[in-house]
Design an enzyme around this catalytic site. Structure first.
Site, PDB file in Angstrom:
ATOM      1  N   ASP A  16       0.816  -1.213   0.000  1.00 46.92           N
ATOM      2  CA  ASP A  16       0.000   0.000   0.000  1.00 46.92           C
ATOM      3  C   ASP A  16       0.849   1.263   0.000  1.00 46.92           C
ATOM      4  O   ASP A  16       0.408   2.320  -0.461  1.00 46.92           O
ATOM      5  CB  ASP A  16      -0.927  -0.015   1.214  1.00 46.92           C
ATOM      6  CG  ASP A  16      -2.105   0.927   1.055  1.00 46.92           C
ATOM      7  OD1 ASP A  16      -2.274   1.497  -0.035  1.00 46.92           O
ATOM      8  OD2 ASP A  16      -2.872   1.102   2.019  1.00 46.92           O
ATOM      9  N   HIS A 209      -6.297   5.396   7.823  1.00 53.39           N
ATOM     10  CA  HIS A 209      -5.446   6.422   7.230  1.00 53.39           C
ATOM     11  C   HIS A 209      -5.476   7.657   8.115  1.00 53.39           C
ATOM     12  O   HIS A 209      -6.443   7.898   8.839  1.00 53.39           O
ATOM     13  CB  HIS A 209      -5.911   6.738   5.811  1.00 53.39           C
ATOM     14  CG  HIS A 209      -5.554   5.675   4.817  1.00 53.39           C
ATOM     15  ND1 HIS A 209      -4.764   5.910   3.713  1.00 53.39           N
ATOM     16  CD2 HIS A 209      -5.852   4.357   4.779  1.00 53.39           C
ATOM     17  CE1 HIS A 209      -4.604   4.784   3.036  1.00 53.39           C
ATOM     18  NE2 HIS A 209      -5.255   3.829   3.659  1.00 53.39           N
ATOM     19  N   CYS A 240      -4.211   6.929  -1.810  1.00 51.84           N
ATOM     20  CA  CYS A 240      -5.041   6.316  -2.846  1.00 51.84           C
ATOM     21  C   CYS A 240      -5.164   7.265  -4.021  1.00 51.84           C
ATOM     22  O   CYS A 240      -5.665   8.389  -3.867  1.00 51.84           O
ATOM     23  CB  CYS A 240      -6.420   5.960  -2.314  1.00 51.84           C
ATOM     24  SG  CYS A 240      -7.476   5.193  -3.568  1.00 51.84           S
ATOM     25  N   ASN A 249      -1.151   5.638   5.405  1.00 49.53           N
ATOM     26  CA  ASN A 249      -1.630   4.801   6.498  1.00 49.53           C
ATOM     27  C   ASN A 249      -1.084   5.316   7.829  1.00 49.53           C
ATOM     28  O   ASN A 249      -0.155   6.115   7.878  1.00 49.53           O
ATOM     29  CB  ASN A 249      -1.137   3.366   6.296  1.00 49.53           C
ATOM     30  CG  ASN A 249      -1.669   2.733   5.035  1.00 49.53           C
ATOM     31  OD1 ASN A 249      -2.721   2.114   5.032  1.00 49.53           O
ATOM     32  ND2 ASN A 249      -0.942   2.879   3.937  1.00 49.53           N
TER      33      ASN A 249
END
Length: 309
Positions: A16, A209, A240, A249
């Site tokens: 991620d 997040h 994102c 995050n």
């Protein structure tokens, strides 16, 4: 405040986080980072995403990364798959645990996966079935659970229905993601309570997040609600591309520090993780948003030592 004695951290920075970096990092360096994270005590690490390299070039070496790991060890190496081909690639690469994920927002689903919410739900169930048939553990995630950046409301009853459907289909756990960082502790508690009533003993994972600085407060709310599994990323990496303004995050180091300070054991060496983040910063040539690792790097181990009361 009643808190669990321990909690599990799943490191998602290798997927991620790195997928948002423009520079394609060498496979050997990624494997080195994973090895260092294991040495630091992490036992759940999301190592790659089996998606088309055209869309996420950083993840083009997913098979090569898996080939460089001991997938039979006691470490739970997981990988993300967003469609059936991804599941089959993961299985061929020897992955034993696959993360599946859909949005609770129709608008975000169309931007992120080019599918309506109904289409994504049907595919999710088919993917869970396929994982089970292949002997793979499916873990299911819901994105934008607490709100979406496209101004589309996400009703709690929709989240509950989706969570119940995927848990009933055989998902090992249900991850609730605050993809846009809009959650607050009250909302976290209310949603978890509603989902828990629907899915029984199926574990809930929080993927938070820190867009608005409430990530760690939401961790505490999750703990109070009985959640003991949290996704984090070294240094607070991530975001994102399909959600404007969504930042990284919650940092792994900050989460470890918070939990250990509250007497919740993680089994992870905070200072080792901080130095891994420093190594990553040197390689990508920029500072990551987390604070705890920077204090440790700049001032030494004694500057940050969790002290539980």
């Amino acid at each position: 405040m009643e808190l669990p004695s321990s909690a599990t951290i799943c490191e998602v920075g290798l997927r991620d986080g790195l997928q948002h970096e423009e520079e394609i990092l060498p496979t050997a360096f990624k494997i080195e980072l994973i090895g260092l994270l294991v040495e630091a005590g992490l036992r759940e690490i999301q190592v790659a995403s089996f998606v088309h390299p055209k869309w996420v070039p950083q993840m083009a070496d997913a098979e090569a990364i898996c080939a460089g790991l001991d997938l039979r060890s006691d470490v739970k190496y997981t990988a993300l798959a967003l469609n059936m081909k991804g599941v089959e690639r993961a299985q061929a690469a020897g992955v034993k645990i696959v993360d599946l994920s859909i949005s609770t927002s129709d608008a975000h689903s169309r931007r992120n996966a080019n599918m309506s919410l109904d289409e994504a739900e049907r595919q999710m169930i088919d993917m869970i079935d396929r994982c089970l048939a292949l002997g793979i553990e499916p873990r299911a995630g819901l994105q934008c659970v607490f709100g979406c950046a496209h101004n589309e409301p996400v009703p709690v009853d929709r989240v509950v229905r989706l969570a119940s459907r995927i848990a009933g289909a055989g998902a090992e756990s249900v991850s609730l993601a605050d993809s846009t960082g809009v959650a607050n502790p009250v909302l976290i508690r209310n949603v978890i309570r509603a989902v828990r009533e629907a899915i029984g003993d199926t574990p809930i994972v929080l993927h938070l997040h820190d867009t608005r600085g409430l990530g760690l407060a939401n961790v505490v709310a999750g703990l109070e609600s009985g959640v003991t599994r949290f996704d984090t990323a070294v240094g607070g990496m991530g975001g994102c591309p399909f959600l404007p303004g969504a930042s990284g995050n919650i940092p792994t180091e900050a989460t470890i520090y918070l939990l250990e300070s509250m007497g919740v054991q993680t089994g992870v060496d905070l200072h080792k993780v901080a130095r891994i983040t420093g190594l990553l910063e040197e390689r990508i040539g920029k500072r990551l948003p987390g604070l705890i690792h920077r204090l440790i790097i700049d001032r030494g181990d004694d500057a940050v030592r969790p002290r539980s009361q």
